[in-house]
Design a protein around this motif. Structure first.
Motif, short mmCIF file in Angstrom:
data_model
loop_
_atom_site.label_atom_id
_atom_site.label_comp_id
_atom_site.label_asym_id
_atom_site.label_seq_id
_atom_site.Cartn_x
_atom_site.Cartn_y
_atom_site.Cartn_z
N UNK A 168 0.83 -1.20 0.00
CA UNK A 168 0.00 0.00 0.00
C UNK A 168 0.88 1.26 0.00
N UNK A 169 0.63 2.14 -0.95
CA UNK A 169 1.45 3.36 -1.07
C UNK A 169 0.62 4.62 -0.89
N UNK A 170 -0.55 4.50 -0.24
CA UNK A 170 -1.43 5.66 -0.08
C UNK A 170 -1.83 5.94 1.37
N UNK A 171 -1.84 4.93 2.23
CA UNK A 171 -2.30 5.11 3.61
C UNK A 171 -1.38 6.04 4.38
N UNK A 172 -1.98 7.01 5.09
CA UNK A 172 -1.20 8.02 5.81
C UNK A 172 -1.13 7.75 7.31
N UNK A 173 -2.25 7.30 7.89
CA UNK A 173 -2.31 7.12 9.34
C UNK A 173 -2.88 5.75 9.69
N UNK A 174 -2.23 5.05 10.63
CA UNK A 174 -2.65 3.70 11.01
C UNK A 174 -2.61 3.57 12.54
N UNK A 175 -3.75 3.20 13.14
CA UNK A 175 -3.83 3.04 14.59
C UNK A 175 -3.98 1.56 14.91
N UNK A 176 -3.00 1.02 15.65
CA UNK A 176 -2.97 -0.41 15.96
C UNK A 176 -2.82 -0.65 17.46
N UNK A 177 -3.26 0.25 18.28
CA UNK A 177 -3.10 0.12 19.73
C UNK A 177 -3.96 -1.01 20.28
N UNK A 178 -3.48 -1.61 21.37
CA UNK A 178 -4.27 -2.61 22.08
C UNK A 178 -4.55 -3.87 21.30
N UNK A 179 -3.56 -4.40 20.58
CA UNK A 179 -3.77 -5.59 19.76
C UNK A 179 -2.91 -6.78 20.17
N UNK A 180 -2.37 -6.75 21.40
CA UNK A 180 -1.55 -7.84 21.93
C UNK A 180 -0.34 -8.13 21.04
N UNK A 181 0.24 -7.09 20.48
CA UNK A 181 1.46 -7.26 19.70
C UNK A 181 2.65 -7.46 20.64
N UNK A 182 3.55 -8.35 20.27
CA UNK A 182 4.77 -8.62 21.03
C UNK A 182 5.98 -8.44 20.11
N UNK A 183 7.16 -8.81 20.59
CA UNK A 183 8.35 -8.73 19.75
C UNK A 183 8.24 -9.64 18.53
N UNK A 184 7.46 -10.71 18.64
CA UNK A 184 7.23 -11.57 17.47
C UNK A 184 6.46 -10.80 16.40
N UNK A 185 5.62 -9.90 16.82
CA UNK A 185 4.87 -9.08 15.86
C UNK A 185 5.79 -8.10 15.15
N UNK A 186 6.74 -7.52 15.89
CA UNK A 186 7.65 -6.55 15.27
C UNK A 186 8.59 -7.21 14.27
N UNK A 187 8.79 -8.52 14.38
CA UNK A 187 9.58 -9.22 13.38
C UNK A 187 8.97 -9.06 11.99
N UNK A 188 7.66 -8.94 11.94
CA UNK A 188 6.97 -8.75 10.66
C UNK A 188 6.78 -7.27 10.34
N UNK A 189 6.44 -6.47 11.35
CA UNK A 189 6.13 -5.06 11.12
C UNK A 189 7.35 -4.22 10.74
N UNK A 190 8.48 -4.51 11.35
CA UNK A 190 9.65 -3.65 11.14
C UNK A 190 10.18 -3.65 9.71
N UNK A 191 10.32 -4.80 9.05
CA UNK A 191 10.74 -4.76 7.64
C UNK A 191 9.76 -3.95 6.78
N UNK A 192 8.47 -4.00 7.12
CA UNK A 192 7.47 -3.24 6.37
C UNK A 192 7.66 -1.75 6.58
N UNK A 193 8.04 -1.34 7.80
CA UNK A 193 8.27 0.08 8.08
C UNK A 193 9.48 0.61 7.32
N UNK A 194 10.43 -0.25 7.06
CA UNK A 194 11.59 0.17 6.27
C UNK A 194 11.20 0.37 4.82
N UNK A 195 10.32 -0.50 4.33
CA UNK A 195 9.90 -0.45 2.93
C UNK A 195 8.91 0.68 2.66
#
Length: 308
Positions: free
Chosen positions: A116-143
């Motif tokens: 996705x190259x259009x989304x500006x704001x994303x709220x993901x609070x309170x979703x029981x994310x752990x460090x295992x979740x950041x393993x997936x999220x962090x590469x996406x934040x770089x891209x």
């Protein structure tokens, strides 16, 4: 007889509800053509969310989407993520907070952010994310370079991966990491890699209610010496007086911080005075708002405060 194409998407939604065996949401049917869709606390669940996602793929009216607290879980989150890969109209904001997305949902959201190259704001609070979740999220934040506002508060994130990803991110303007599990050494690692030195875009950062302590505050102080873009910082993080002094050293040379919330920290008189003195001694300080709320100080500090 061939049926006419339904531009509203209502027929598509009704068919999807039959497929997933859920009761159609009348509110959705009534507001499918609005520019903002707010469906909080509706109890959609995974199946209801899947049905909702089907007509949203081709919907061109809805620009803002709020699905907070629908217990959509990972499967429902994955359906919304898949929808956002194809829908380029929902751009200003998507709120998926308090939906128990967990690791499965985080993985799906990460896949969406890579495409996705259009989304500006994303709220993901309170979703029981752990460090295992950041393993997936962090590469996406770089891209992803288009997302400007990200809220990951009220999860269970530690320090792993997040700091490095943020230092390489070139899009985020504001980041909320409040109420996570970022503590001491982990906080120091995060501060070192949060992009204070490399990221020239981040303006607003909320790190409150984690547990930075002395080590984390020391790293933040050093980062403030080198950062020249951050404008707002919130750090209610069990910081002791020694940590406040390290922060003060950073504020003594920082030229961009406009708002600093350091309330609810046990920094006592010495910490408060050190921060005030550093601001006073910095002729280039941009500080406009300084929050010392709920800090226990003696009458001596009131005299020092008046003197400064």
């Amino acid at each position: 007889k061939e049926a006419a194409y339904d531009l509203t998407g209502q027929t598509c939604y009704m068919t999807a509800c039959k497929t997933f065996r859920v009761v159609p949401a009348s509110y959705f049917l009534q507001h499918m053509q609005n520019s903002t869709l707010v469906m909080m606390h509706r109890g959609l669940g995974p199946q209801g969310t899947k049905a909702l996602a089907v007509p949203l793929v081709t919907n061109t009216s809805i620009l803002r989407l709020n699905l907070r607290d629908n217990w959509m879980e990972g499967m429902g989150g994955a359906a919304i993520a898949e929808m956002l890969k194809g829908n380029c109209y929902i751009t200003p904001e998507v709120d998926l907070s308090n939906n128990n997305l967990e690791v499965y949902g985080a993985k799906a959201i990460a896949g969406m952010l890579k495409e996705n190259s259009t989304l500006v704001s994303l709220i993901l609070s309170g979703n029981h994310f752990t460090d295992r979740s950041t393993e997936h999220l962090c590469p996406a934040l770089i891209t992803n370079t288009k997302l400007q506002h990200l809220d990951l508060s009220y999860n269970a994130l530690g320090e792993e991966h997040l700091g490095d990803a943020l230092s390489e991110n070139t899009g985020l303007r504001s980041l909320n990491l409040a109420w996570n599990c970022i503590r001491q050494k982990g906080a120091a690692m995060l501060a070192n890699g949060l992009g204070f030195q490399e990221n020239v875009f981040l303006r607003i950062l909320d790190l409150s209610f984690n547990g930075f302590g002395k080590e984390g505050a020391s790293a933040l102080g050093q980062a403030l010496k080198e950062n020249n873009v951050l404008e707002e910082l919130n750090i209610n993080n069990r910081i002791p007086p020694e940590g406040a002094i390290h922060l003060a050293m950073g504020l003594k040379v920082n030229k961009t911080i406009k708002s600093l919330n350091i309330g609810r920290n046990p920094i006592l008189n010495a910490g408060c005075y050190g921060i005030l003195k550093s601001v006073q001694d910095n002729p280039d300080s941009a500080l406009e708002t300084l929050d010392f709320s709920d800090i226990t100080v003696s009458r001596d500090f009131e005299d020092l405060y008046t003197a400064v």
